[in-house]
Design an enzyme around this catalytic site. Structure first.
Site, PDB file in Angstrom:
ATOM      1  N   MET A 161       1.494  -0.638 -35.854  1.00  0.00           N
ATOM      2  CA  MET A 161       0.184  -0.850 -36.454  1.00  0.00           C
ATOM      3  C   MET A 161       0.082  -2.301 -36.891  1.00  0.00           C
ATOM      4  SD  MET A 161      -1.475   1.303 -39.625  1.00  0.00           S
ATOM      5  CE  MET A 161       0.048   1.222 -40.560  1.00  0.00           C
ATOM      6  N   ARG A 294       0.323   7.258 -45.027  1.00  0.00           N
ATOM      7  CA  ARG A 294       0.467   7.300 -46.487  1.00  0.00           C
ATOM      8  C   ARG A 294       1.193   8.556 -46.951  1.00  0.00           C
ATOM      9  NH1 ARG A 294      -5.398   4.454 -47.921  1.00  0.00           N
ATOM     10  NH2 ARG A 294      -4.566   2.326 -47.720  1.00  0.00           N
ATOM     11  N   TYR A 434       3.986  -1.017 -49.085  1.00  0.00           N
ATOM     12  CA  TYR A 434       3.275  -0.984 -47.807  1.00  0.00           C
ATOM     13  C   TYR A 434       2.377   0.241 -47.664  1.00  0.00           C
ATOM     14  CZ  TYR A 434       7.486   1.447 -45.725  1.00  0.00           C
ATOM     15  OH  TYR A 434       8.533   2.263 -45.430  1.00  0.00           O
ATOM     16  N   GLU A 435       1.540   0.199 -46.642  1.00  0.00           N
ATOM     17  CA  GLU A 435       0.500   1.197 -46.390  1.00  0.00           C
ATOM     18  C   GLU A 435      -0.471   1.321 -47.567  1.00  0.00           C
ATOM     19  OE1 GLU A 435       0.393   1.836 -43.509  1.00  0.00           O
ATOM     20  OE2 GLU A 435       2.431   1.710 -42.776  1.00  0.00           O
ATOM     21  N   GLY A 436      -0.750   0.197 -48.202  1.00  0.00           N
ATOM     22  CA  GLY A 436      -1.622   0.179 -49.375  1.00  0.00           C
ATOM     23  C   GLY A 436      -0.781   0.268 -50.628  1.00  0.00           C
TER      24      GLY A 436
END
Length: 577
Positions: A161, A294, A434-436
């Site tokens: 990604m 997430r 990571y991932e927000g």
């Protein structure tokens, strides 16, 4: 280090006595029962313990390397991944239409837990691929699906990604990567991305990048972002994927942890790509992948906590230090010391409640995808949306805290590499970022998810907890009922709050929410345990009492902090920091 022991007995307890797995499967028309599920998890756990855990420390010490523009994984990783894929683990929960096994997502999530407990760097490779498959399945054209999904689902090809740029992290409106139309339906993608996990490696097969970029006519901001499928290899005249695309690894990031995972700076120099979904709608398409990731990242925090707990508990039973509480014996195993027991119980209380809440959430996701009633699918999907930021942020916060507590049990030995505990701490830290980041997750919860259906989704979830607790007399049930009321009050207080108030409250509110949800799971487990007479049942009741008395009371402090509002946070002028 101690060899990892897969928590199969705990999975079986949850499936048969807490989560009503067989009925849940019957509701969605799946012919999978608890015995088959436990057998699958047992085999997965054996693979994690015997094949992947031995590579964890050596992979951390060797790290991935960039040699002549190509990434080499640590010794043994590529072979282990190929074995993993050939055994079918990469396709466990994927759609049979594209070569997957179509098994319940709850098995996938618990496999992810064991992967994270034994080798987080390795687990990221199939996890990212699975997320990329979800985005392609949901948004790509049929021709793209036909070409790319089968080998990705089988694990022969992998996914990555590509969102982040040096000037565009959380604020993707600032990204600059461009996509220019070429002949036919192709685009030339140009730009540089950073922090790209699994961006390149030597496993073999194609690496399919999902890249966010702007078309020439794109409007400003996030409404001008499109998503492109950019493979490492393009087809040659015969259709075989042998032609190298115009993309390269500029560098490998040097990181605090997950050293074996190749986190790349990726350069796209007019690389050929295909549009996924509609023009300028790329962010929505990418969030299909992000939401799946997430949940996986939350499980990484859970897995690391569980793996670290096993090491710390084994050490505490063997390490002799100090005298017994009555002073008559010594030296004694440190498991006898109250403070060591407090640390171990704090970790265990999170792990077992988190495992149960993960299982419940995964069953809701299965229900959202497969239930024959559209209303039931919608209700389950809303619960998953509500809980996704909670699982991601709370599990990774508690996971990092748990890794630190497990390290502390070892004292000075925990700081020394040979015992393996410092790697748990370093590896766990990234999951909060990571991932927000977890702050972003908390803002998502208070700013978006609480407002779903005018607040009805959150209230429905709270009502579900209240109904479960009704009539239960155990200490954990009473404590969770009180905590639930604090959560209801805090939720009501946030309704209509301004941006500063929401920002000030977000992190504390999410932790309060998570503690109540875990208290609910402990109440369910304790209630089930009163009906059994095994050592496992007795342990569940004891740990539930610990959670009720020593961890759930945190909600009172969190509620007090929430009631203080934003004033003390916003009062200091910017230039005074």
């Amino acid at each position: 280090m101690q060899t990892y022991v897969p928590p199969i007995d705990d999975y079986r307890f949850l499936m048969t006595q807490v989560l009503d797995f067989d009925r849940a499967m019957a509701d969605i028309g799946m012919e999978v029962d608890g015995d088959l599920a436990a057998t699958i998890l047992e085999e997965a756990g054996r693979m994690c313990a015997q094949r992947l855990q031995p590579l964890n420390r050596t992979g951390d010490e060797e790290g991935s390397r960039l040699i002549d523009g190509a990434v080499q994984l640590p010794q043994g990783f590529a072979d282990a991944y190929r074995e993993f894929a050939e055994a079918g683990w990469a396709s466990l929960s994927s759609d049979p239409e594209h070569g997957g096994q179509g098994l319940p997502f709850v098995l996938q999530l618990w496999l992810d837990e064991m992967l994270s407990a034994t080798n987080l760097s390795f687990g990221l490779i199939p996890g990212l691929t699975r997320g990329a498959c979800e985005a392609i399945k949901a948004h790509a054209s049929d021709p793209l699906k036909a070409v790319y999904l089968p080998p990705m689902v089988r694990g022969e090809w992998t996914g990555a990604m590509a969102l982040t740029e040096s000037g565009a992290g959380t604020d993707l409106a600032l990204l600059k990567t461009k996509a220019t139309p070429k002949d036919g339906d192709n685009y030339a993608v140009s730009g540089t991305k950073i922090f790209i996990s699994s961006g390149d490696h030597d496993i073999g097969g194609n690496i399919v990048h999902l890249v966010l970029a702007r078309l020439p006519d794109a409007p400003a901001g996030v409404r001008g972002i499109s998503l492109f499928l950019v493979p490492k290899f393009l087809p040659d005249a015969s259709g075989a994927f042998t032609v190298r695309n115009a993309m390269s690894v500029g560098a490998l990031e040097r990181k605090m942890g997950i050293h074996a995972q190749p986190t790349c700076v990726m350069n796209y120099d007019g690389a050929t790509g295909w549009l996924v979904g509609e023009p300028h709608k790329g962010l929505a398409a990418m969030f299909t992948m992000m939401n799946a990731e997430r949940l996986m990242v939350g499980i990484q925090g859970l897995g690391i906590a569980g793996g670290a707990y096993q090491q710390a508990a084994a050490y505490a039973r063997e390490r002799l230090q100090g005298r017994s509480a009555d002073g008559t014996r010594g030296p004694v195993p440190i498991i006898e010391h109250a403070d060591v027991r407090r640390m171990l119980l704090s970790v265990r209380a999170f792990v077992e409640a988190g495992r149960a809440l993960a299982g419940w959430t995964a069953l809701q996701l299965d229900r959202a995808h497969r239930h024959p009633d559209a209303a039931e699918r919608g209700k389950a999907d809303a619960f998953v949306a509500l809980l996704t930021p909670v699982v991601k942020a709370a599990f990774t916060d508690f996971g990092f805290e748990s890794a630190v507590q497990a390290q502390q049990v070892f004292g000075g030995h925990g700081y020394i590499r040979e015992w393996g505990m410092e790697q748990y701490v370093r590896d766990a830290r990234i999951a909060q970022i990571y991932e927000g980041t977890n702050g972003v997750q908390a803002m998502d919860l208070v700013g978006r998810k609480l407002a779903l259906e005018g607040g009805a989704v959150a209230q429905g979830f709270f009502d579900l907890i209240a109904a479960d607790l009704e009539g239960q007399g155990a200490p954990i049930a009473a404590a969770t009922r009180d905590a639930l009321q604090l959560l209801r009050d805090a939720t009501a207080a946030l309704r209509g709050a301004d941006a500063d108030a929401l920002g000030a409250a977000a992190v504390d509110y999410l932790r309060l929410f998570a503690l109540v949800a875990m208290g609910w799971m402990w109440a369910r487990m304790a209630d089930a345990a009163t009906k059994g007479g095994t050592p496992l049942h007795s342990a569940k009741i004891a740990v539930a009492d610990f959670f009720a008395g020593r961890m759930l009371p945190q909600v009172k402090g969190l509620a007090a902090a929430l009631s203080a509002g934003a004033q003390s946070i916003m009062a200091l002028p910017d230039d005074a920091f």
